[in-house]
Design an enzyme around this catalytic site. Sequence first.
Site, PDB file in Angstrom:
ATOM      1  N   LYS A   1      -7.194   6.649  10.477  1.00 30.87           N
ATOM      2  CA  LYS A   1      -8.616   6.345  10.634  1.00 30.87           C
ATOM      3  C   LYS A   1      -9.054   6.666  12.054  1.00 30.87           C
ATOM      4  CE  LYS A   1     -10.125   2.843   7.747  1.00 30.87           C
ATOM      5  NZ  LYS A   1     -10.652   1.506   7.433  1.00 30.87           N
TER       6      LYS A   1
ATOM      7  N   ARG B   1      -5.613   0.039  -6.184  1.00 28.05           N
ATOM      8  CA  ARG B   1      -4.486   0.780  -5.612  1.00 28.05           C
ATOM      9  C   ARG B   1      -4.076   1.942  -6.513  1.00 28.05           C
ATOM     10  NH1 ARG B   1      -2.402  -2.422  -1.411  1.00 28.05           N
ATOM     11  NH2 ARG B   1      -2.434  -4.673  -1.762  1.00 28.05           N
TER      12      ARG B   1
ATOM     13  N   GLY C   1       0.783  -1.236   0.000  1.00 27.63           N
ATOM     14  CA  GLY C   1       0.000   0.000   0.000  1.00 27.63           C
ATOM     15  C   GLY C   1       0.811   1.280   0.000  1.00 27.63           C
TER      16      GLY C   1
ATOM     17  N   VAL D   1     -11.764   2.413   2.803  1.00 29.72           N
ATOM     18  CA  VAL D   1     -11.434   3.261   1.653  1.00 29.72           C
ATOM     19  C   VAL D   1     -10.484   2.545   0.688  1.00 29.72           C
ATOM     20  CG1 VAL D   1     -11.819   5.446   2.866  1.00 29.72           C
ATOM     21  CG2 VAL D   1      -9.567   4.381   2.986  1.00 29.72           C
TER      22      VAL D   1
ATOM     23  N   ASP E   1      -4.830   2.208  10.945  1.00 33.26           N
ATOM     24  CA  ASP E   1      -6.177   1.811  11.364  1.00 33.26           C
ATOM     25  C   ASP E   1      -6.122   1.470  12.853  1.00 33.26           C
ATOM     26  OD1 ASP E   1      -8.754   0.855  11.485  1.00 33.26           O
ATOM     27  OD2 ASP E   1      -8.498  -0.740  10.032  1.00 33.26           O
TER      28      ASP E   1
ATOM     29  N   ASP F   1       0.444   3.782   4.237  1.00 37.20           N
ATOM     30  CA  ASP F   1      -0.706   4.384   3.573  1.00 37.20           C
ATOM     31  C   ASP F   1      -1.743   4.835   4.589  1.00 37.20           C
ATOM     32  OD1 ASP F   1      -1.300   1.764   4.343  1.00 37.20           O
ATOM     33  OD2 ASP F   1      -1.786   1.068   2.339  1.00 37.20           O
TER      34      ASP F   1
HETATM   35  P1  IMP Z   1      -3.760  -1.814  11.265  1.00 41.06           P
HETATM   36  O1  IMP Z   1      -2.773  -2.814  11.725  1.00 41.06           O
HETATM   37  O2  IMP Z   1      -5.160  -2.104  11.746  1.00 41.06           O
HETATM   38  O3  IMP Z   1      -3.394  -0.365  11.550  1.00 41.06           O
HETATM   39  O4  IMP Z   1      -3.907  -2.018   9.705  1.00 41.06           O
HETATM   40  C1  IMP Z   1      -3.224  -1.271   8.803  1.00 41.06           C
HETATM   41  C2  IMP Z   1      -3.306  -1.904   7.431  1.00 41.06           C
HETATM   42  O5  IMP Z   1      -4.649  -2.367   7.146  1.00 41.06           O
HETATM   43  C3  IMP Z   1      -3.003  -0.868   6.379  1.00 41.06           C
HETATM   44  O6  IMP Z   1      -1.641  -0.853   6.075  1.00 41.06           O
HETATM   45  C4  IMP Z   1      -3.859  -1.321   5.207  1.00 41.06           C
HETATM   46  O7  IMP Z   1      -3.139  -2.268   4.442  1.00 41.06           O
HETATM   47  C5  IMP Z   1      -5.029  -2.032   5.835  1.00 41.06           C
HETATM   48  N1  IMP Z   1      -6.218  -1.155   5.902  1.00 41.06           N
HETATM   49  C6  IMP Z   1      -6.746  -0.578   6.988  1.00 41.06           C
HETATM   50  N2  IMP Z   1      -7.825   0.152   6.686  1.00 41.06           N
HETATM   51  C7  IMP Z   1      -7.974   0.050   5.337  1.00 41.06           C
HETATM   52  C8  IMP Z   1      -8.933   0.604   4.396  1.00 41.06           C
HETATM   53  O8  IMP Z   1      -9.874   1.366   4.722  1.00 41.06           O
HETATM   54  N3  IMP Z   1      -8.753   0.270   3.093  1.00 41.06           N
HETATM   55  C9  IMP Z   1      -7.756  -0.553   2.679  1.00 41.06           C
HETATM   56  N4  IMP Z   1      -6.836  -1.086   3.515  1.00 41.06           N
HETATM   57  C10 IMP Z   1      -6.964  -0.786   4.832  1.00 41.06           C
HETATM   58 MG    MG Z   2      -0.917  -1.909   4.115  1.00 42.34          MG
END
Ligand code: IMP
Ligand code: MG
Length: 173
Positions: A128, A162, A41, A150, A100, A97
Amino acid sequence: MKIGRTLVSAEEIDAKLKEMGAAITRDYEGKDLLLVGILKGAVVVMADLARHIALPLEFDFMAVSSYGASTKSSGVVRILKDLDEEIDGRHVIIVEDIVDTGLTLQYLIKNLQVRNPASLKLAALLIKDGVERLPLEVAYEGFHIGPEFVIGYGLDFDGKYRNLPHVAVVDEV
Ligand code: IMP
Ligand code: MG
């Protein structure tokens, strides 16, 4: 699925990356800077952000994947591709990118910190809000968005979209 409304336009992204790049240029003047992009990403963000940084930096990449088939991050991360370079004594910025839950980044920070970089900071285009997140300091951040899924500008839905030049929500149909 369908590509839904635009959340962040290509023009807004470019203007923001310009600001982030200028801040990084100021902060890392005279330092040995390594950008670490998290595949896949961050490729799009990193390519554009790096061109707004007026320093002789280097690129490296890591690829990670969460264990299990759950759509929720578990915090258990598997390294699919490690860095090519050692980061001992170097100034490192992890480029993502989107942040979350922060679980992926929390793991990566821990993993890279023990390799003794001179400094370790985070840059992310999107944060987010409205989700449960670990306390993470993102030194260079782009836009805060709501807890919607998104796509675009590096972010995928089932591996696709992407390459959209903007960030859009997904319309489930
Ligand atoms: P985290 O470990 O929950 O912070 O996840 C982060 C990863 O989840 C990011 O690097 C993205 O690859 C994926 N991700 C989280 N939210 C989204 C979204 O809304 N769209 C697409 N990929 C997402
Ligand atoms: Mg990612």
